[in-house]
Design a protein around this motif. Sequence first.
Motif, mmCIF file in Angstrom:
data_model
loop_
_atom_site.group_PDB
_atom_site.id
_atom_site.type_symbol
_atom_site.label_atom_id
_atom_site.label_comp_id
_atom_site.label_asym_id
_atom_site.label_seq_id
_atom_site.Cartn_x
_atom_site.Cartn_y
_atom_site.Cartn_z
ATOM 1 N N GLN A 1 46.405 96.299 16.864
ATOM 2 C CA GLN A 1 45.534 96.816 17.921
ATOM 3 C C GLN A 1 44.877 95.659 18.654
ATOM 4 O O GLN A 1 44.521 94.650 18.044
ATOM 5 N N CYS A 2 44.705 95.819 19.959
ATOM 6 C CA CYS A 2 44.038 94.790 20.752
ATOM 7 C C CYS A 2 42.544 94.838 20.476
ATOM 8 O O CYS A 2 41.915 95.887 20.534
ATOM 9 N N LYS A 3 42.003 93.674 20.179
ATOM 10 C CA LYS A 3 40.581 93.583 19.846
ATOM 11 C C LYS A 3 39.714 93.803 21.079
ATOM 12 O O LYS A 3 38.572 94.215 20.968
ATOM 13 N N ARG A 4 40.277 93.514 22.242
ATOM 14 C CA ARG A 4 39.474 93.611 23.454
ATOM 15 C C ARG A 4 39.494 95.017 24.063
ATOM 16 O O ARG A 4 38.453 95.606 24.297
ATOM 17 N N CYS A 5 40.696 95.567 24.298
ATOM 18 C CA CYS A 5 40.749 96.848 25.030
ATOM 19 C C CYS A 5 41.123 98.031 24.134
ATOM 20 O O CYS A 5 41.125 99.177 24.582
ATOM 21 N N GLY A 6 41.461 97.763 22.870
ATOM 22 C CA GLY A 6 41.725 98.868 21.955
ATOM 23 C C GLY A 6 43.157 99.390 21.998
ATOM 24 O O GLY A 6 43.509 100.304 21.256
ATOM 25 N N LYS B 1 50.066 88.527 22.162
ATOM 26 C CA LYS B 1 48.802 88.960 22.758
ATOM 27 C C LYS B 1 48.984 90.335 23.376
ATOM 28 O O LYS B 1 50.114 90.764 23.603
ATOM 29 N N CYS B 2 47.882 91.001 23.672
ATOM 30 C CA CYS B 2 47.936 92.320 24.305
ATOM 31 C C CYS B 2 48.684 92.227 25.644
ATOM 32 O O CYS B 2 48.402 91.352 26.457
ATOM 33 N N ASP B 3 49.630 93.150 25.835
ATOM 34 C CA ASP B 3 50.409 93.120 27.082
ATOM 35 C C ASP B 3 49.650 93.751 28.245
ATOM 36 O O ASP B 3 50.103 93.703 29.383
ATOM 37 N N LYS B 4 48.484 94.320 27.964
ATOM 38 C CA LYS B 4 47.683 94.901 29.048
ATOM 39 C C LYS B 4 46.617 93.926 29.525
ATOM 40 O O LYS B 4 46.439 93.716 30.692
ATOM 41 N N CYS B 5 45.886 93.337 28.565
ATOM 42 C CA CYS B 5 44.727 92.519 28.957
ATOM 43 C C CYS B 5 44.758 91.103 28.381
ATOM 44 O O CYS B 5 43.866 90.312 28.655
ATOM 45 N N GLY B 6 45.749 90.769 27.576
ATOM 46 C CA GLY B 6 45.832 89.422 27.017
ATOM 47 C C GLY B 6 44.923 89.181 25.828
ATOM 48 O O GLY B 6 44.799 88.057 25.346
ATOM 49 N N GLY B 7 44.264 90.231 25.343
ATOM 50 C CA GLY B 7 43.350 90.098 24.214
ATOM 51 C C GLY B 7 44.082 89.825 22.906
ATOM 52 O O GLY B 7 45.293 90.020 22.808
ATOM 53 N N PRO B 8 43.346 89.370 21.874
ATOM 54 C CA PRO B 8 43.963 89.079 20.576
ATOM 55 C C PRO B 8 44.325 90.359 19.825
ATOM 56 O O PRO B 8 43.662 91.378 19.959
HETATM 57 ZN ZN LIG Z 1 44.088 94.549 25.373
#
Ligand SMILES: [Zn+2]
Length: 215
Positions: A132-137, A151-158
């Motif tokens: 799961q993306c830590k930033r956007c869920g 990394k998250c393919d939506k927002c680049g979050g971890p």
């Molecule tokens: Zn994300």
Amino acid sequence: MIILLGPAGSGKGTQAKLLRKKFSLEYFGSGEALRQRQKVGDFTGRKLIKVLERGIWAPNFVISKLWMDELEKFKRKRKFNGLVSDGSPRRIIEAELFDEALKWYKWQEKVKVIFINISKKESFNRLTKRRQCKRCGRLIPWLREFKKLKKCDKCGGPLVVRIDDKPKSIEKRLEEFKKKTIPVINYYKKQGKLIEINGEQPIEKVFQDILKTLK
Ligand SMILES: [Zn+2]
């Protein structure tokens, strides 16, 4: 009215979102609703955090309340194209309550229940490796098309392994599914509302199979 059922990891959440987009449906996801409910810092909110962590399901009355609040909101909408429910009802008592609610709101016509079936082994693999993306869920499923993501393919979050996806709690959830949700599936089968879909295929193929059955 579309009800999507399937064991954890079957991809029903993803399919629900695709359906919602395609037909402009309203969405109810018990998982999402419960995560929101946990954030309310009251007794039930705090207790839900502990209970769900252990893979135990939330009690009926909590689920019913979440349902009712949502259905009432949908009823107020000027334009209502229908509803897709992601993972609920999952106990016989919830299914009966849900039937009652649909009659109450006069939505009992055209209910379709889609069972996305995957094996226990497949379910286990998908869940232990899901991130799961830590930033956007955003949930990153353990499927061929996403395995290489760093990394998250939506927002680049971890990306982190999801906290409720520990092996012991997964075992418990799969066990609960077999014991409690399979009877719900049989309940809808008897009513002639059930459609079974093979969930061990790429997301797009599962979606196409679902669309075919909705015609
Ligand atoms: Zn994300």
